[in-house]
Design a protein around this motif. Structure first.
Motif, PDB file in Angstrom:
ATOM      1  N   LYS A 186      57.965  45.521  -2.559  1.00  0.00           N
ATOM      2  CA  LYS A 186      58.701  45.023  -3.547  1.00  0.00           C
ATOM      3  C   LYS A 186      59.087  43.577  -4.270  1.00  0.00           C
ATOM      4  O   LYS A 186      59.347  42.488  -3.669  1.00  0.00           O
ATOM      5  N   PRO A 187      58.190  43.695  -6.100  1.00  0.00           N
ATOM      6  CA  PRO A 187      58.278  42.552  -6.252  1.00  0.00           C
ATOM      7  C   PRO A 187      59.750  41.410  -6.834  1.00  0.00           C
ATOM      8  O   PRO A 187      60.716  42.848  -6.899  1.00  0.00           O
ATOM      9  N   SER A 188      59.317  40.670  -7.876  1.00  0.00           N
ATOM     10  CA  SER A 188      60.713  39.685  -8.159  1.00  0.00           C
ATOM     11  C   SER A 188      61.239  41.060  -9.266  1.00  0.00           C
ATOM     12  O   SER A 188      60.837  41.633 -10.585  1.00  0.00           O
ATOM     13  N   GLU A 189      62.655  40.999  -9.148  1.00  0.00           N
ATOM     14  CA  GLU A 189      63.431  41.991 -10.176  1.00  0.00           C
ATOM     15  C   GLU A 189      62.664  41.327 -11.848  1.00  0.00           C
ATOM     16  O   GLU A 189      63.338  41.975 -12.685  1.00  0.00           O
ATOM     17  N   LEU A 190      62.401  40.254 -11.794  1.00  0.00           N
ATOM     18  CA  LEU A 190      62.576  39.595 -12.575  1.00  0.00           C
ATOM     19  C   LEU A 190      60.942  39.375 -12.807  1.00  0.00           C
ATOM     20  O   LEU A 190      60.231  39.196 -14.933  1.00  0.00           O
ATOM     21  N   THR A 191      59.827  40.046 -12.755  1.00  0.00           N
ATOM     22  CA  THR A 191      58.700  40.591 -13.290  1.00  0.00           C
ATOM     23  C   THR A 191      58.565  41.985 -12.514  1.00  0.00           C
ATOM     24  O   THR A 191      57.537  41.891 -12.127  1.00  0.00           O
ATOM     25  N   PRO A 192      59.268  43.058 -13.468  1.00  0.00           N
ATOM     26  CA  PRO A 192      58.225  44.131 -13.498  1.00  0.00           C
ATOM     27  C   PRO A 192      57.315  45.176 -13.907  1.00  0.00           C
ATOM     28  O   PRO A 192      56.810  45.935 -13.181  1.00  0.00           O
ATOM     29  N   LEU A 193      57.251  44.284 -14.541  1.00  0.00           N
ATOM     30  CA  LEU A 193      55.838  44.789 -15.412  1.00  0.00           C
ATOM     31  C   LEU A 193      54.865  44.756 -15.206  1.00  0.00           C
ATOM     32  O   LEU A 193      53.380  45.567 -15.095  1.00  0.00           O
ATOM     33  N   THR A 194      54.485  43.495 -14.949  1.00  0.00           N
ATOM     34  CA  THR A 194      53.191  43.099 -13.498  1.00  0.00           C
ATOM     35  C   THR A 194      53.434  43.738 -12.411  1.00  0.00           C
ATOM     36  O   THR A 194      52.020  44.020 -12.025  1.00  0.00           O
ATOM     37  N   ALA A 195      54.273  44.156 -11.981  1.00  0.00           N
ATOM     38  CA  ALA A 195      53.900  44.913 -10.501  1.00  0.00           C
ATOM     39  C   ALA A 195      53.927  45.760 -11.437  1.00  0.00           C
ATOM     40  O   ALA A 195      52.653  46.996  -9.825  1.00  0.00           O
ATOM     41  N   ILE A 196      53.906  47.040 -11.824  1.00  0.00           N
ATOM     42  CA  ILE A 196      53.925  47.718 -12.170  1.00  0.00           C
ATOM     43  C   ILE A 196      52.071  48.369 -12.949  1.00  0.00           C
ATOM     44  O   ILE A 196      51.573  49.230 -12.898  1.00  0.00           O
ATOM     45  N   ALA A 197      52.333  47.051 -13.608  1.00  0.00           N
ATOM     46  CA  ALA A 197      50.666  47.571 -14.367  1.00  0.00           C
ATOM     47  C   ALA A 197      49.551  47.389 -12.569  1.00  0.00           C
ATOM     48  O   ALA A 197      48.278  47.397 -12.343  1.00  0.00           O
ATOM     49  N   CYS A 198      50.473  46.119 -11.616  1.00  0.00           N
ATOM     50  CA  CYS A 198      49.374  46.175 -10.578  1.00  0.00           C
ATOM     51  C   CYS A 198      48.995  47.184  -9.733  1.00  0.00           C
ATOM     52  O   CYS A 198      47.750  47.601  -9.022  1.00  0.00           O
ATOM     53  N   GLN A 199      50.211  48.383  -9.849  1.00  0.00           N
ATOM     54  CA  GLN A 199      50.789  49.466  -8.513  1.00  0.00           C
ATOM     55  C   GLN A 199      49.249  50.588  -9.781  1.00  0.00           C
ATOM     56  O   GLN A 199      48.902  51.552  -9.145  1.00  0.00           O
ATOM     57  N   ALA A 200      49.074  50.135 -11.426  1.00  0.00           N
ATOM     58  CA  ALA A 200      48.475  51.555 -11.901  1.00  0.00           C
ATOM     59  C   ALA A 200      47.218  51.159 -11.357  1.00  0.00           C
ATOM     60  O   ALA A 200      46.147  52.131 -10.471  1.00  0.00           O
ATOM     61  N   LEU A 201      46.781  50.225 -11.441  1.00  0.00           N
ATOM     62  CA  LEU A 201      45.142  49.497 -11.032  1.00  0.00           C
ATOM     63  C   LEU A 201      45.327  49.827  -9.412  1.00  0.00           C
ATOM     64  O   LEU A 201      43.894  50.049  -8.911  1.00  0.00           O
ATOM     65  N   ILE A 202      45.863  49.755  -8.421  1.00  0.00           N
ATOM     66  CA  ILE A 202      45.788  50.228  -7.419  1.00  0.00           C
ATOM     67  C   ILE A 202      45.133  51.447  -6.815  1.00  0.00           C
ATOM     68  O   ILE A 202      44.530  51.704  -6.112  1.00  0.00           O
TER      69      ILE A 202
END
Length: 507
Positions: A186-202
């Protein structure tokens, strides 16, 4: 310095997401979903799909289900997944760094440095996958052997803060995966795009090595989604990074269901500057630690405790260095100080400086730079304080550096330890006795105690974390992996007799 337009930042974010293979649908600002904003201009760039409670439940269930297969996968094979993730991070370091700059406001070198931390911890974890050692223990009973074995723990919930939107996820995920755990983030609600990018890579890494698709899942949303993760009994460990207030809620809620928690909370970090200090070295270390990331690191230097004989010179040099710091667009060449994350951070900084003045503090700097109505760029502030008052005991997530004085080293160490937080600390000295005293049992009470280096910029090889209100957790290097596993003590009887321990006779 002019700032880029919201349209330019939106285009950069879209390009970075496409480069890493993320397929998320981005909505226009104002559409339903979780808003993705940028502190660079203060604009909402787009919206992303928000995870519903049912979808969050399904994500936790999927990770818990994948654990059954992942825990019996040999650890070196698990390491292959993390190795592939590391390769993808090397390939996409610039793309992820762009997103970190856009969403967290970090200057380019700091943003790419954060991705480098991800790469480093992946390399560390790959080596660790062949070093999850137990121990053999001498038994008091003839023909017996004791040993400790370590086993995967379960699904790990990871809650991260905006200021390190990708590195802290990697610290936890790389270690958890090689330990045989699965992850729900559960990433910070302020940084969803970076989290989506990391999820794509994993997801790409898992597909490339044939790992279960659900070893790592992501849930996007606000507090309610985080609470759902914290309260779910299928989540064996909750690793949460954030404020002390957040930790006070997370820790008891996880403990109530007999889960485990790993808390990385606030810091109120100090550096002692002794009479023998190399002031050139000290000023460089202080300025980066105090002004880097616009003061928005948990390891940011917030207090300087300087010997009375050198304090005037030290303050003059720090304030001169502060005046030379380029402030503005974090993606522009030469910028060293980017924006505060949002208006509330700016209001907190203004309030803290007002309290400091009321307590007799002399403030230099701290003004807002008018670069755009929705953005909050500030000059780092230096505050000479007559004493360590209540405001100095509080962590304000902004570039405020309080300066105190001391006469004897034991007084300086007492000031270092007097605050409720206990994350990072430092001493600048060329006196080996002072350095060793600072690191001794009766010296700094922090989880990190440095000599002739600032309080920020920890390497992944050492365990990261702190004491007191910082939470007591340890992530990343050393033996921090043990937090992500469960220990079993095994007794093996290879004799034909059955002696009991402690000389007990039964029958």
């Amino acid at each position: 310095m002019s700032l880029p337009t919201a349209e330019t930042l939106r285009d950069r974010a879209r390009a970075a997401l496409q480069a890493v293979g993320a397929t998320v649908e981005l909505g226009a600002p104002g559409e339903s979903g979780l808003p993705a904003s940028t502190p660079v201009t203060g604009d909402v760039l787009c919206t992303v799909p928000e995870t519903t409670p049912d979808a969050a439940d399904a994500a936790i269930a999927a990770a818990a289900g994948a654990f059954a297969q992942w825990r019996i996968t040999p650890a070196p094979v698990r390491g292959a997944l993390v190795a592939r993730l590391g390769e993808l991070l090397v390939e996409h370091q610039a793309d992820l760094g762009t997103l970190v700059t856009i969403e967290a406001g970090k200057i380019t070198s700091e943003a790419r440095g954060e991705v480098q931390e991800m790469i480093d911890v992946c390399q560390f974890a790959v080596g660790l996958s062949r070093q999850l050692y137990g121990r053999t223990i001498a038994s008091e009973r003839p023909g017996h052997r004791l040993m400790e074995t370590w086993h995967p723990l379960g699904a790990v919930g990871v809650i991260t803060a905006f200021n390190f939107p990708v590195a802290v996820w990697a610290w936890n995920t790389a270690i958890a995966l090689v330990c045989g755990d699965t992850v729900v983030w559960k990433p910070s609600e302020l940084t969803p795009l970076t989290a989506i990018a990391c999820q794509a890579l994993i997801e790409r890494a898992a597909a490339d090595v044939g790992a279960p698709a659900d070893v790592s899942r992501i849930i996007l949303g606000n507090r309610d989604i985080g609470e759902q993760l914290v309260d779910d009994p299928r989540v064996a460990l909750v690793s949460a990074t954030g404020s002390v207030r957040m930790g006070r809620e997370v820790g008891p809620r996880v403990a109530q269901r007999f889960g485990r928690s790993l808390l990385e909370l606030g810091g109120n970090n100090a550096a002692i500057v002794a009479p023998s200090a190399d002031l050139d070295l000290a000023v460089r270390g202080i300025v980066f630690s105090a002004a880097g990331t616009a003061g928005q690191r948990c390891t940011t230097l917030r207090r300087v405790i300087a010997h009375h004989s050198i304090v005037d010179t030290l303050v003059e040099r720090i304030t001169a260095a502060y005046r030379s710091l380029p402030i503005g667009d974090p993606a522009a060449d030469g910028t060293l100080v980017g924006p505060l994350i949002h208006e509330r951070s700016y209001r907190d900084m203004v309030g803290a400086l007002e309290k400091a003045r009321a307590d007799g503090g002399e403030v230099v700097g701290g003004a807002r730079r008018d670069l755009g109505e929705g953005s909050f760029y500030v000059e780092p502030a230096v505050v000479r304080m007559p004493a360590q008052t209540a405001v100095v005991h509080e962590e304000t997530f902004a570039p405020i550096l309080y300066v105190l004085t001391y006469d004897a080293l034991d007084e300086a160490i007492a000031l270092n330890n007097a605050v409720p937080q206990g994350l990072s600390s430092a001493i600048f000295t060329t006196d080996v006795r002072e350095a060793e005293t600072f690191m001794a049992a009766d010296g700094s009470d922090c989880g990190i105690a440095n000599v002739n280096i600032g309080t920020s910029g920890a390497e992944i090889g050492g365990a990261f974390g702190g004491e007191k209100q910082t939470g007591g957790g340890r992530e990343s290097g050393s033996d921090a992996w043990k937090a992500y596993m469960r220990r079993a003590t095994n007794t093996v009887n290879y004799s034909s007799k059955l002696p009991l321990a402690q000389g007990v006779h039964f029958g």
